[in-house]
Design an enzyme around this catalytic site. Structure first.
Site, PDB file in Angstrom:
ATOM      1  N   GLY A  78       0.752  -1.196   0.084  1.00 19.61           N
ATOM      2  CA  GLY A  78       0.121  -0.247   0.078  1.00 19.61           C
ATOM      3  C   GLY A  78       0.823   1.377  -0.067  1.00 19.61           C
ATOM      4  CG  HIS A  79      -1.534   4.916   0.320  1.00 21.47           C
ATOM      5  ND1 HIS A  79      -2.532   5.720  -0.097  1.00 21.47           N
ATOM      6  CD2 HIS A  79      -1.760   4.367   1.590  1.00 21.47           C
ATOM      7  CE1 HIS A  79      -3.492   5.634   1.096  1.00 21.47           C
ATOM      8  NE2 HIS A  79      -2.799   4.874   2.063  1.00 21.47           N
ATOM      9  CG  ASN A  80       2.568   7.472   1.993  1.00 19.05           C
ATOM     10  OD1 ASN A  80       1.567   7.745   1.577  1.00 19.05           O
ATOM     11  ND2 ASN A  80       3.755   8.266   2.182  1.00 19.05           N
ATOM     12  CB  SER A 132       0.791   4.731   6.885  1.00 23.08           C
ATOM     13  OG  SER A 132       0.531   5.812   5.942  1.00 23.08           O
TER      14      SER A 132
END
Length: 343
Positions: free
Chosen positions: A242-244, A262
Site C-alpha cells: 500500500g501507499h507510504n 503507512s
C-alpha cells in the site's frame, strides 16, 4: 551462452576434475540434465543421480569423493549452493540480453528520454518523456515506462511491467512480468453524503538497489512523499504493497501477502504467504511471521517469531493450536464433570 569448463572454472574460482575443454550451454537438474548441460550436487540424498546423469559437468564441493566411476567433468567449489545461485543469475541475464539485442524499431521511445550505454528495449515498449534508463538495463516487450521515471544500471524488466510517472528504480533490480510500480494508493474520503471522494496520490515509489519483485505484484505510490522498498528486498508474486509503506533492507515476503498503507516493516524480516498487515503499524527488524497470520498491532521487539490471526508468539500459537484441536473432547469432559458436581 556457451562456455568451456575451463573458462567457467575461472569465473567461479573452481578446480577441475576431468576434461577442461568440454562446452557447457546451460544449467539443468541433476536427474534431467543432458549433454552440454551443467548441474550440481549439494545434497547427499541426490548422489546416486551423479553416477547416472548425462550432464557434461557437475558442481560439487571441494572435498567430495565419488564412490563410483563418473563421466561428467567435476567443478569443485567452496559453497555449491552459492555458486549455483550466482551461475543461474548469469544465465538469466544472458537469456534476457539475447532476447533483446537493441532498441526495437517497434518501441516508442520519446525524444526527451535518455538511454544509457548497452540499454536494450523490446517490441511495443513505451518509454515516456524525460524518462532515464541506466547502462546495461534490459527492458523486454510491452513494458510501459512513465514520464520522469528513473531506472538504474543492469536492471531486467520483464514483459508487461508498468512503472508509472516519477517512480525510481535502483541498480540491479528485477521486475517480473506484469509488475505495477506506482499505481494510485487506496485513498478515499467519505463526504457528507456518504460518497467516497478520491484523495489525490501525488507521491512516488522508490526501489533501492538489488530489489526483486515477482509477477503481478503491485506497489502503490505514496499519497505524499514516497513508498520505499529498501535495498535487497525480495517480493514474491501477487503481493499488494500500500501507499507510504516502507520495507526494510533484505526483508523477504512470500506470495499473496498484503501490507496496508503507512506500515513500516523492518530489515531482515521473513514473512510467509497470505500474511496481512493493518495500516500504520511498525514491525521490528528480524521479525518472522508464519503464513496466513494477521498483524493488527505494533511489533516492537526484534527477532520474534509470530503466528495466528491476530498473530501472537509462535510457540504459544502451536500450543494453542493443539488445545483448539482438542476442544470437542475437552467440552465433553467439562460437561461430564459438571454433571458429577451437580450430583
Amino acid at each position: 551462452m556457451q562456455i568451456s569448463a575451463a573458462a567457467l572454472a575461472r569465473m567461479i574460482d573452481a578446480t577441475i576434475d576431468g576434461d577442461p575443454e568440454v562446452i557447457i550451454t546451460g544449467p539443468a537438474r541433476i536427474e534431467e540434465a543432458g549433454s552440454g548441460q551443467i548441474t550440481f550436487l549439494a545434497n547427499p540424498a541426490y548422489e546416486h543421480h551423479l553416477y547416472e546423469t548425462k550432464a557434461t559437468a557437475v558442481l560439487v564441493s571441494r572435498d567430495f569423493q565419488p564412490r563410483k566411476p563418473i563421466s561428467p567433468t567435476l567443478l569443485r567449489v567452496d559453497n555449491v549452493y552459492e555458486t549455483v545461485s550466482g551461475l543461474l543469475q548469469v544465465y538469466q541475464q544472458d537469456e534476457a540480453a539475447q532476447t533483446v539485442r537493441q532498441v526495437s524499431q517497434h518501441a516508442a521511445v520519446d525524444a526527451t528520454a535518455r538511454l544509457g550505454e548497452r540499454v536494450r528495449i523490446g517490441k511495443f515498449t513505451v518509454v515516456s518523456e524525460k524518462a532515464f534508463i541506466g547502462a546495461g538495463t534490459v527492458v523486454l516487450d510491452q513494458v510501459f515506462i512513465g514520464p520522469n521515471v528513473r531506472i538504474g544500471n543492469n536492471c531486467t524488466i520483464y514483459p508487461g511491467a508498468r512503472i508509472l510517472r516519477d517512480c525510481v528504480v535502483g541498480n540491479n533490480c528485477i521486475l517480473h512480468a506484469n509488475v505495477v510500480i506506482g499505481a494510485d494508493g487506496f485513498g478515499f474520503l467519505p463526504d457528507g453524503e456518504g460518497n467516497n471522494q478520491k484523495v489525490p496520490q501525488v507521491g512516488n515509489v522508490v526501489l533501492e538497489d538489488e530489489v526483486e519483485i515477482g509477477s503481478n505484484t503491485t506497489v502503490d505510490r505514496a499519497t505524499m512523499g514516497s513508498t520505499v522498498i529498501r535495498r535487497g528486498v525480495k517480493l514474491d508474486n501477487l503481493i499488494q504493497i500500500g501507499h507510504n509503506v516502507e520495507i526494510g533492507r533484505n526483508t523477504v515476503i512470500a506470495a499473496q501477502a498484503g501490507v496496508a498503507g503507512s506500515t513500516k516493516i523492518g530489515a531482515n524480516c521473513r514473512i510467509g504467504g497470505q500474511v496481512g498487515f493493518a495500516g500504520h503499524l511498525t514491525i521490528a527488524d528480524g521479525t518472522n511471521i508464519q503464513a496466513q497470520s494477521g498483524i493488527a498491532r505494533h511489533i516492537k521487539e526484534p527477532g520474534q517469531a509470530l503466528a495466528g490471526s491476530p498473530a501472537f508468539g509462535y510457540r504459544d500459537w502451536i500450543k494453542s493450536s493443539i488445545v483448539f484441536s482438542r476442544l470437542p473432547e475437552l467440552y465433553k469432559r467439562v460437561a461430564q464433570l459438571e454433571k458429577i458436581l451437580e450430583k
